[in-house]
Design an enzyme around this catalytic site. Structure first.
Site, PDB file in Angstrom:
ATOM      1  N   GLY A   1       0.812  -1.216   0.000  1.00  0.00           N
ATOM      2  CA  GLY A   1       0.000   0.000   0.000  1.00  0.00           C
ATOM      3  C   GLY A   1       0.841   1.260   0.000  1.00  0.00           C
TER       4      GLY A   1
ATOM      5  N   GLN B   1       2.476   9.868   1.594  1.00  0.00           N
ATOM      6  CA  GLN B   1       3.789   9.218   1.530  1.00  0.00           C
ATOM      7  C   GLN B   1       4.583   9.596   0.281  1.00  0.00           C
ATOM      8  OE1 GLN B   1       2.075   5.165   2.468  1.00  0.00           O
ATOM      9  NE2 GLN B   1       4.097   4.991   3.415  1.00  0.00           N
TER      10      GLN B   1
ATOM     11  N   CYS C   1       5.890  -0.403   6.854  1.00  0.00           N
ATOM     12  CA  CYS C   1       5.443   0.850   6.236  1.00  0.00           C
ATOM     13  C   CYS C   1       6.569   1.346   5.344  1.00  0.00           C
ATOM     14  CB  CYS C   1       5.128   1.882   7.319  1.00  0.00           C
ATOM     15  SG  CYS C   1       4.618   3.488   6.641  1.00  0.00           S
ATOM     16  N   LEU C   2       6.240   1.732   4.134  1.00  0.00           N
ATOM     17  CA  LEU C   2       7.262   2.156   3.180  1.00  0.00           C
ATOM     18  C   LEU C   2       8.001   3.421   3.630  1.00  0.00           C
ATOM     19  CD1 LEU C   2       5.375   1.437  -0.166  1.00  0.00           C
ATOM     20  CD2 LEU C   2       7.204   0.086   0.890  1.00  0.00           C
TER      21      LEU C   2
ATOM     22  N   HIS D   1      -4.374   0.868   7.753  1.00  0.00           N
ATOM     23  CA  HIS D   1      -3.041   1.483   7.811  1.00  0.00           C
ATOM     24  C   HIS D   1      -2.982   2.714   6.883  1.00  0.00           C
ATOM     25  CE1 HIS D   1       1.534   1.180   7.989  1.00  0.00           C
ATOM     26  NE2 HIS D   1       1.350   1.969   6.943  1.00  0.00           N
ATOM     27  N   GLU D   2      -3.483   2.544   5.669  1.00  0.00           N
ATOM     28  CA  GLU D   2      -3.411   3.647   4.692  1.00  0.00           C
ATOM     29  C   GLU D   2      -4.380   4.775   5.048  1.00  0.00           C
ATOM     30  OE1 GLU D   2      -0.873   3.601   2.913  1.00  0.00           O
ATOM     31  OE2 GLU D   2      -0.418   1.478   3.071  1.00  0.00           O
TER      32      GLU D   2
ATOM     33  N   HIS E   1      -2.811   7.060   7.457  1.00  0.00           N
ATOM     34  CA  HIS E   1      -1.888   8.017   6.832  1.00  0.00           C
ATOM     35  C   HIS E   1      -2.606   9.306   6.427  1.00  0.00           C
ATOM     36  CE1 HIS E   1       2.044   6.226   6.560  1.00  0.00           C
ATOM     37  NE2 HIS E   1       1.594   5.106   6.024  1.00  0.00           N
TER      38      HIS E   1
END
Ligand SMILES: [Zn+2]
Length: 172
Positions: free
Chosen positions: A50, A55, A97-98, A139-140, A143
């Site tokens: 994701g 991000q 997480c990226l 999670h997204e 963000h």
């Protein structure tokens, strides 16, 4: 948002964008669609699941998921102005997480989620997700509200990873 089909770069922990509240998408423009296509390039390059707009430095309410590897009903999905309608149950699992390269944490989240969102064609959809799919949506969506997975840690757990967090921040 500049018109650029190059894969946008992922911002890391420490970048202000990750802590800001994102604003709703008001219009799905060709530029936005192009930007989303470019985000998929980024996501594929890093083999991630994701990626949210903040991000890649854009505080707008949308994210993309690529669940190809997990063979869900949806492989690639774009969620614009997502809204969590309900959650149910509980799951505990490892999450990455990226924006935090190499940092995997045990995070407890609801097992199931119902989410309403707009797709890239402007259609309103509702999806019922569970397991990894539900975890990714939650999670997204966090963000988009400036919330990060490290926020779920207890103070003692946070203390234990402070060295790792510092390293990520320095490299940002
Ligand atoms: Zn993340």
């Amino acid at each position: 948002m500049k018109k650029n089909s190059a894969a946008p770069e992922i911002v890391l922990y420490g970048d202000e964008t990750l802590r800001q509240m994102s604003t709703p998408v008001e219009e799905i423009t060709p530029e936005l669609k192009e930007f989303i296509a470019a985000m998929f390039k980024t996501l594929r390059q890093v083999k991630g699941i994701g990626l949210s707009a903040p991000q890649v430095g854009v505080n707008k309410r949308f994210f993309i998921l690529d669940l190809t590897s997990a063979s869900f009903e949806f492989d690639e999905i774009v969620m614009i102005n997502p809204e969590i309608i309900s959650t149910e149950g509980e799951q505990c699992g490892e999450e990455g997480c990226l924006s935090f390269p190499g940092l995997y944490l045990e995070i407890t989240r609801p097992e199931r989620v119902v989410c309403r969102y707009f797709d890239v064609d402007g259609n309103e959809n509702e999806v019922e997700a569970e397991g990894l799919f539900a975890r990714a949506i939650l999670h997204e969506t966090d963000h988009l509200n400036g919330k990060l997975y490290i926020d779920y840690l207890a103070p003692a757990e946070r203390e234990m990873i402070s060295g790792k967090l510092k390293k990520i921040k320095v490299s940002a």
